[in-house]
Scaffold this motif. Structure first.
Motif, PDB file in Angstrom:
ATOM      1  N   SER A  94       7.103   8.583   8.354  1.00 15.62           N
ATOM      2  CA  SER A  94       8.315   8.017   8.934  1.00 15.62           C
ATOM      3  C   SER A  94       9.120   7.307   7.866  1.00 15.62           C
ATOM      4  O   SER A  94       8.737   7.275   6.704  1.00 15.62           O
ATOM      5  CB  SER A  94       7.927   7.012  10.011  1.00 15.62           C
ATOM      6  N   THR A 437      14.945  10.807  13.388  1.00 12.41           N
ATOM      7  CA  THR A 437      13.758  10.231  12.749  1.00 12.41           C
ATOM      8  C   THR A 437      13.407  11.035  11.511  1.00 12.41           C
ATOM      9  O   THR A 437      13.798  12.189  11.365  1.00 12.41           O
ATOM     10  CB  THR A 437      12.539  10.238  13.700  1.00 12.41           C
ATOM     11  N   GLN A 442       7.723  10.626  15.573  1.00 14.13           N
ATOM     12  CA  GLN A 442       8.476   9.479  16.080  1.00 14.13           C
ATOM     13  C   GLN A 442       9.246   9.773  17.367  1.00 14.13           C
ATOM     14  O   GLN A 442       9.382   8.910  18.213  1.00 14.13           O
ATOM     15  CB  GLN A 442       9.454   8.969  15.014  1.00 14.13           C
TER      16      GLN A 442
END
Ligand code: G4P
Length: 525
Positions: A94, A437, A442
């Protein structure tokens, strides 16, 4: 008592980057074991559980083990104090992973010897480049059939654009892996497939030493003589300064799983990796030894303790000494905050700390006073530059199932503040937010968290876009980009124009047909 300068000097704050499966977890675990920071192999495990069904976000967090419950692991090794920040590199990859690289002073890059540079390593490396972070390379899994070491070095140079200088040289690979020859010290470290402990290194001086021939056998010896002549002949010798300046990466070959080559690597890590250095601010460079405390927030984690619904802000200390209960100022709003509950996290446990020094990570339980990138200080005001936003690669539209718009907007706003996703809005049409994302997981997590933490029923439906870019340039030229094939024009929360692309091709096409517009992958703040 040691001085602040001594504390700074002995600190090494780093992260390990790799593509999934290259061996980052294994290396982390072995380094911690070696340093005596953990007792059992397996303590760092738990990230690879199948997570196709996302039923409970907290379960995901729990499964991630060390990657989330502790943003950083600290341990001592000899005179050094090491802080290893976690950079999830898997499906849960992420923006946090990128941001972590803003809080470290150096990086270890793990490469699978059979695979070479892979996509996620390349992406993370780009961030290291942006920050000019010194990179140490560990080429892993030499106990398995591997690619030619020259080929691997060549790939690092070609793909990453940095000189790769071998510090040791592998003697064979896979079934024929016999060990490594330390090019700097003239030592040979032998690999014993069966022995649990590796034999002590043998000092052979140079590869011509007849003892080496006896130790590794004729064929392996001949290959080593030829290859090391080529390495030496290539003329690139290791320069510490070039490594610190991001021009060179020292490369170590080994095998994390069989503990092979870890000791010299750790030694190199503590000896070569830099202590905290000065950091750019609006008042110029702030040196870590300067007496006034300063830090910035690089990660916010909500619901570390679900019962208390708390949020933890992770600070990286940049200068001075942090002390429990000190009153710090948040530069963004000038607000004063007493640092009453500072923690260090390790595994599932948290421990109160009294002091921290530059390079250390402190977790502060934070009922919403901090945002990612916030500067905290005592004394003379200062602000560190914001952490750049990174372009999202996965997109979805969030659709509320009922009419609780207020709660929905608030939840989206809070999750955005945590830095979980970027929120974009259509220029025309309904104001359903488009969530972007960096990692694919996510989007799944978002729907679960909306329900679980904010009691908001929403669907996050995936959109076919692959990239987003901020647009800058003359307003009329930006307006003229609307309707370009394979794109969609949107804007961010600050009304800045952003364009979504359904493929690399459409991004390339838009750039070619609109030469007066800049398509920015990274936006400051
Ligand atoms: P990652 O965090 O980068 O994703 O990699 P991880 O350490 O989980 O390693 C990925 C797989 O590679 C693991 O096997 C691990 O045991 C193996 N591995 C790591 N280092 C070495 C090495 O030096 N030599 C060999 N032969 N294998 C290595 P797995 O079967 O996927 O997981 P597990 O069953 O071992 O947990």
């Amino acid at each position: 008592m040691s001085s602040l300068a001594d504390e700074v000097e002995r600190r090494r704050t780093f992260a390990i980057i790799s593509h999934p499966d290259a061996g980052k977890t294994t290396l982390t675990e072995k380094l911690l074991l070696y340093a005596g920071a953990i007792e059992l192999a397996g303590a760092v495990r738990g990230r690879k559980t199948d997570r196709h069904v996302v039923s409970d976000w907290m379960d995901i967090e729990r499964e991630r083990g060390i990657s989330v419950t502790s943003a950083a692991v600290e341990f001592d090794l000899g005179p050094h104090h090491l802080t290893l920040l976690d950079t999830p590199g898997h499906k849960d990859f992420s923006e946090d992973t990128y941001r972590t690289l803003f809080a470290v002073d150096g990086v270890v890059m793990v490469i699978d010897a059979a695979k070479g540079i892979e996509s996620q390593t390349r992406k993370l490396f780009e961030v290291c480049k942006l920050r000019r972070l010194p990179v140490l390379t560990f080429i892993n899994k030499l106990d398995l059939p591997s690619r030619d070491p020259f080929d691997l070095l060549d790939e690092i140079e070609r793909v990453l654009g940095i000189h790769a200088v071998p510090m040791n040289w592998p003697i064979g690979s896979g079934d024929r892996f016999r060990g490594v020859y330390d090019l700097q010290r003239g030592l040979v470290h032998l690999y014993d497939r069966k022995a649990r402990a590796h034999p002590a290194p043998v000092n052979v001086g140079s590869v011509d030493d007849p003892r080496l021939q006896q130790l590794i056998g004729d064929d392996a010896w001949k290959a080593l003589v030829d290859e090391s002549a080529l390495v030496t002949g290539a003329g690139t010798t290791f320069s510490h300064q070039a490594y610190l300046d991001f021009q060179m990466t020292p490369v170590f070959f080994g095998s994390a799983l069989s503990n092979f080559g870890l000791e010299p690597f750790l030694y190199a890590l503590t000896e070569l990796a830099p202590p905290p250095r000065g950091r750019e601010s609006d008042r110029g460079i702030i040196l870590p030894e300067s007496p006034e405390f300063s830090a910035f927030v690089f990660k916010i984690q909500a619901n570390m303790n679900k019962r208390h619904r708390d949020r933890v802000a992770f600070l990286r200390v940049c200068s001075g000494v942090f002390e429990r209960d000190m009153v710090i100022v948040n530069a963004r709003e000038g607000q004063e905050i007493r640092a009453a509950r500072p923690y260090r996290f390790f595994g599932g446990k948290r421990e109160t700390i009294d002091r921290a020094f530059p390079g250390d990570v402190v977790g502060l339980v934070n009922p919403g006073q901090f945002g990612i990138g916030d500067t905290l200080y005592t004394g003379t005001p200062l602000t560190y530059p914001p952490i750049p936003r990174f372009p999202a690669e996965h997109f979805g539209v969030a659709r509320l199932r009922d009419v609780r718009f207020k709660q929905f907007d608030e939840a989206i706003k809070q999750l955005e503040e945590e830095g979980l996703m970027q929120v974009l809005f259509p220029i025309i049409g309904r104001r359903e937010p488009i969530l972007g994302t960096v990692g694919p997981l996510q989007l799944e997590v978002l729907a679960v968290r909306l329900k679980d933490e904010y009691n908001v029923d929403a669907d996050v439906e995936s959109l076919p876009y692959k990239a987003a870019r901020w647009l800058t340039g003359p307003a009329d030229k930006i307006a003229a980009t609307a309707g370009t094939t394979g794109t969609r024009s949107v804007k961010d929360r600050h009304d800045r124009p952003v364009m979504l692309f359904d493929s690399e091709w459409s991004l390339d096409y838009a750039q070619r047909t609109h030469p007066d517009v800049q398509f920015l992958a990274v936006h400051e703040g």
